[in-house]
Design a protein around this motif. Structure first.
Motif, PDB file in Angstrom:
ATOM      1  N   UNK A 232       0.811  -1.218   0.000  1.00 60.63           N
ATOM      2  CA  UNK A 232       0.000   0.000   0.000  1.00 60.63           C
ATOM      3  C   UNK A 232       0.843   1.267   0.000  1.00 60.63           C
ATOM      4  N   UNK A 233       2.086   1.135  -0.462  1.00 61.58           N
ATOM      5  CA  UNK A 233       3.005   2.268  -0.354  1.00 61.58           C
ATOM      6  C   UNK A 233       2.467   3.514  -1.053  1.00 61.58           C
ATOM      7  N   UNK A 234       1.807   3.330  -2.172  1.00 60.93           N
ATOM      8  CA  UNK A 234       1.329   4.511  -2.906  1.00 60.93           C
ATOM      9  C   UNK A 234       0.225   5.215  -2.138  1.00 60.93           C
ATOM     10  N   UNK A 235      -0.671   4.452  -1.571  1.00 64.29           N
ATOM     11  CA  UNK A 235      -1.749   5.052  -0.788  1.00 64.29           C
ATOM     12  C   UNK A 235      -1.193   5.741   0.453  1.00 64.29           C
ATOM     13  N   UNK A 236      -0.215   5.104   1.073  1.00 60.18           N
ATOM     14  CA  UNK A 236       0.371   5.691   2.267  1.00 60.18           C
ATOM     15  C   UNK A 236       1.066   7.001   1.923  1.00 60.18           C
ATOM     16  N   UNK A 237       1.803   6.988   0.846  1.00 60.40           N
ATOM     17  CA  UNK A 237       2.554   8.188   0.492  1.00 60.40           C
ATOM     18  C   UNK A 237       1.643   9.328   0.081  1.00 60.40           C
ATOM     19  N   UNK A 238       0.488   9.014  -0.451  1.00 60.61           N
ATOM     20  CA  UNK A 238      -0.448  10.071  -0.812  1.00 60.61           C
ATOM     21  C   UNK A 238      -1.344  10.444   0.361  1.00 60.61           C
ATOM     22  N   UNK A 239      -1.040   9.860   1.535  1.00 61.10           N
ATOM     23  CA  UNK A 239      -1.708  10.207   2.786  1.00 61.10           C
ATOM     24  C   UNK A 239      -3.204   9.947   2.760  1.00 61.10           C
ATOM     25  N   UNK A 240      -3.586   8.932   2.044  1.00 58.88           N
ATOM     26  CA  UNK A 240      -4.995   8.542   2.088  1.00 58.88           C
ATOM     27  C   UNK A 240      -5.244   7.765   3.369  1.00 58.88           C
ATOM     28  N   UNK A 241      -6.360   8.025   3.990  1.00 55.23           N
ATOM     29  CA  UNK A 241      -6.730   7.212   5.126  1.00 55.23           C
ATOM     30  C   UNK A 241      -6.966   5.780   4.668  1.00 55.23           C
TER      31      UNK A 241
END
Ligand code: ZN
Length: 53
Positions: A40-49
């Motif tokens: 989930x690195x992309x979601x984490x980096x884009x700061x999505x909950x």
């Protein structure tokens, strides 16, 4: 003890291993293990909950 927010993997110790990712969501800290972080690195980096994943 730190517990992964996604897969409930836990680790001993009061701090997360360096391979884990810490994300701040809604004012609280969430930890993700190495496997989940990689997934989930992309979601984490884009700061999505994580609720949006
Ligand atoms: Zn995990």
């Amino acid at each position: 003890m730190i517990t992964c927010a996604l897969c409930d993997t836990s680790t001993d110790g009061e701090t997360a291993p360096p391979t884990w990712i810490c994300s701040v969501e809604n004012g609280g800290r969430q930890y993700f293990c190495e496997t989940c972080a990689r997934t989930h690195i992309r979601a984490i980096e884009s700061r999505l909950d994580s609720a949006w994943w």
